[in-house]
Write a protein that holds these residues in place. Structure first.
Motif, PDB file in Angstrom:
ATOM      1  N   UNK A 139       4.878 -42.733 -66.254  1.00 46.39           N
ATOM      2  CA  UNK A 139       4.681 -41.511 -66.636  1.00 46.39           C
ATOM      3  C   UNK A 139       3.720 -40.642 -65.715  1.00 46.39           C
ATOM      4  N   UNK A 140       4.140 -39.627 -64.984  1.00 43.37           N
ATOM      5  CA  UNK A 140       3.296 -39.069 -64.068  1.00 43.37           C
ATOM      6  C   UNK A 140       3.733 -37.460 -64.570  1.00 43.37           C
ATOM      7  N   UNK A 141       2.400 -36.636 -64.303  1.00 41.65           N
ATOM      8  CA  UNK A 141       2.537 -35.238 -64.660  1.00 41.65           C
ATOM      9  C   UNK A 141       3.495 -34.522 -63.276  1.00 41.65           C
ATOM     10  N   UNK A 142       3.843 -33.386 -63.607  1.00 42.99           N
ATOM     11  CA  UNK A 142       4.394 -32.750 -62.749  1.00 42.99           C
ATOM     12  C   UNK A 142       3.635 -32.319 -61.482  1.00 42.99           C
ATOM     13  N   UNK A 143       2.421 -32.003 -61.599  1.00 43.19           N
ATOM     14  CA  UNK A 143       1.714 -31.923 -60.295  1.00 43.19           C
ATOM     15  C   UNK A 143       1.206 -33.160 -59.541  1.00 43.19           C
ATOM     16  N   UNK A 144       1.173 -34.193 -60.038  1.00 39.16           N
ATOM     17  CA  UNK A 144       0.930 -35.615 -59.417  1.00 39.16           C
ATOM     18  C   UNK A 144       2.544 -35.623 -58.773  1.00 39.16           C
ATOM     19  N   UNK A 145       3.598 -35.613 -59.258  1.00 40.40           N
ATOM     20  CA  UNK A 145       5.045 -35.882 -58.776  1.00 40.40           C
ATOM     21  C   UNK A 145       5.283 -34.933 -57.510  1.00 40.40           C
ATOM     22  N   UNK A 146       4.940 -33.710 -57.733  1.00 41.21           N
ATOM     23  CA  UNK A 146       5.200 -32.846 -56.690  1.00 41.21           C
ATOM     24  C   UNK A 146       4.177 -33.121 -55.418  1.00 41.21           C
ATOM     25  N   UNK A 147       3.039 -33.516 -55.735  1.00 42.84           N
ATOM     26  CA  UNK A 147       2.056 -33.811 -54.421  1.00 42.84           C
ATOM     27  C   UNK A 147       2.653 -35.060 -53.912  1.00 42.84           C
ATOM     28  N   UNK A 148       2.630 -36.297 -54.686  1.00 41.42           N
ATOM     29  CA  UNK A 148       2.686 -37.516 -54.112  1.00 41.42           C
ATOM     30  C   UNK A 148       4.213 -37.629 -53.388  1.00 41.42           C
ATOM     31  N   UNK A 149       5.165 -37.163 -54.036  1.00 40.21           N
ATOM     32  CA  UNK A 149       6.586 -37.327 -53.835  1.00 40.21           C
ATOM     33  C   UNK A 149       7.260 -36.168 -52.742  1.00 40.21           C
ATOM     34  N   UNK A 150       6.680 -35.094 -52.948  1.00 33.86           N
ATOM     35  CA  UNK A 150       7.467 -34.100 -51.999  1.00 33.86           C
ATOM     36  C   UNK A 150       6.630 -33.543 -51.062  1.00 33.86           C
ATOM     37  N   UNK A 151       5.333 -33.160 -51.361  1.00 33.94           N
ATOM     38  CA  UNK A 151       4.506 -32.307 -50.604  1.00 33.94           C
ATOM     39  C   UNK A 151       3.938 -33.086 -49.545  1.00 33.94           C
ATOM     40  N   UNK A 152       3.702 -34.404 -49.606  1.00 29.95           N
ATOM     41  CA  UNK A 152       2.972 -35.130 -48.604  1.00 29.95           C
ATOM     42  C   UNK A 152       4.037 -35.550 -47.553  1.00 29.95           C
ATOM     43  N   UNK A 153       5.252 -35.975 -47.631  1.00 27.99           N
ATOM     44  CA  UNK A 153       6.194 -35.942 -46.720  1.00 27.99           C
ATOM     45  C   UNK A 153       6.459 -34.805 -45.846  1.00 27.99           C
ATOM     46  N   UNK A 154       6.673 -33.695 -46.503  1.00 31.35           N
ATOM     47  CA  UNK A 154       6.937 -32.368 -45.917  1.00 31.35           C
ATOM     48  C   UNK A 154       5.896 -32.070 -45.195  1.00 31.35           C
ATOM     49  N   UNK A 155       4.827 -31.967 -45.552  1.00 32.48           N
ATOM     50  CA  UNK A 155       3.700 -31.349 -44.748  1.00 32.48           C
ATOM     51  C   UNK A 155       3.396 -32.406 -43.647  1.00 32.48           C
ATOM     52  N   UNK A 156       3.217 -33.499 -43.879  1.00 33.61           N
ATOM     53  CA  UNK A 156       2.963 -34.456 -42.541  1.00 33.61           C
ATOM     54  C   UNK A 156       4.258 -34.273 -41.493  1.00 33.61           C
ATOM     55  N   UNK A 157       5.581 -34.294 -41.881  1.00 33.11           N
ATOM     56  CA  UNK A 157       6.462 -34.154 -41.006  1.00 33.11           C
ATOM     57  C   UNK A 157       6.292 -32.967 -40.278  1.00 33.11           C
ATOM     58  N   UNK A 158       6.136 -31.787 -41.026  1.00 28.07           N
ATOM     59  CA  UNK A 158       6.116 -30.428 -39.775  1.00 28.07           C
ATOM     60  C   UNK A 158       4.648 -30.558 -39.199  1.00 28.07           C
ATOM     61  N   UNK A 159       3.572 -31.004 -39.540  1.00 30.77           N
ATOM     62  CA  UNK A 159       2.539 -30.771 -38.812  1.00 30.77           C
ATOM     63  C   UNK A 159       2.524 -32.057 -37.543  1.00 30.77           C
ATOM     64  N   UNK A 160       2.603 -33.137 -37.827  1.00 26.84           N
ATOM     65  CA  UNK A 160       2.652 -34.183 -36.876  1.00 26.84           C
ATOM     66  C   UNK A 160       3.815 -34.407 -35.989  1.00 26.84           C
ATOM     67  N   UNK A 161       4.695 -33.747 -36.389  1.00 25.00           N
ATOM     68  CA  UNK A 161       6.072 -33.582 -35.306  1.00 25.00           C
ATOM     69  C   UNK A 161       5.650 -32.902 -34.197  1.00 25.00           C
ATOM     70  N   UNK A 162       5.019 -32.040 -34.081  1.00 22.22           N
ATOM     71  CA  UNK A 162       4.438 -31.384 -32.990  1.00 22.22           C
ATOM     72  C   UNK A 162       3.482 -32.392 -32.127  1.00 22.22           C
ATOM     73  N   UNK A 163       2.627 -33.090 -32.909  1.00 21.38           N
ATOM     74  CA  UNK A 163       1.819 -33.790 -32.174  1.00 21.38           C
ATOM     75  C   UNK A 163       2.507 -34.748 -31.166  1.00 21.38           C
ATOM     76  N   UNK A 164       3.724 -35.487 -31.825  1.00 20.44           N
ATOM     77  CA  UNK A 164       4.218 -36.304 -31.011  1.00 20.44           C
ATOM     78  C   UNK A 164       5.219 -35.682 -29.875  1.00 20.44           C
ATOM     79  N   UNK A 165       5.626 -34.470 -30.087  1.00 20.65           N
ATOM     80  CA  UNK A 165       6.250 -33.784 -28.880  1.00 20.65           C
ATOM     81  C   UNK A 165       5.656 -33.517 -28.024  1.00 20.65           C
TER      82      UNK A 165
END
Length: 92
Positions: free
Chosen positions: A66-92
């Motif tokens: 049982x986790x709240x909506x904010x924890x779910x949104x932060x740990x499951x969705x936003x971490x992957x999306x933000x890291x993918x967008x930001x760090x993809x430019x570093x590797x290219x």
């Protein structure tokens, strides 16, 4: 929302203004989407299986999912999306 404001929006603006390109195409987020999704699904299934076997069968733990909506949104969705967008430019 803070992660999107701090991480995603500046990267999108930087690519749009400095590179004069469409951000999703420039960062390579439109190519091989189906193949990446399939690969991610198999790896996720392997990790979930390992987690279940280790915690429920070997260690005999009771886990509270049982986790709240904010924890779910932060740990499951936003971490992957933000890291993918930001760090993809570093590797290219």
């Amino acid at each position: 929302m803070i992660k999107i404001v701090i991480w995603v929006i500046p990267v999108m603006l930087l690519v749009k203004i400095m590179e004069k390109s469409v951000p999703f195409s420039y960062l390579g987020l439109r190519h091989n989407f189906k193949r990446g999704l399939k690969w991610t699904s198999w790896v996720s299934l392997a990790f979930i299986s390992y987690f279940v076997v280790l915690n429920f069968i070997i260690l005999d733990n009771n886990i509270d999912f049982r986790i709240g909506f904010n924890e779910w949104l932060n740990t499951i969705l936003l971490v992957g999306i933000t890291e993918e967008i930001v760090f993809r430019g570093v590797f290219y």
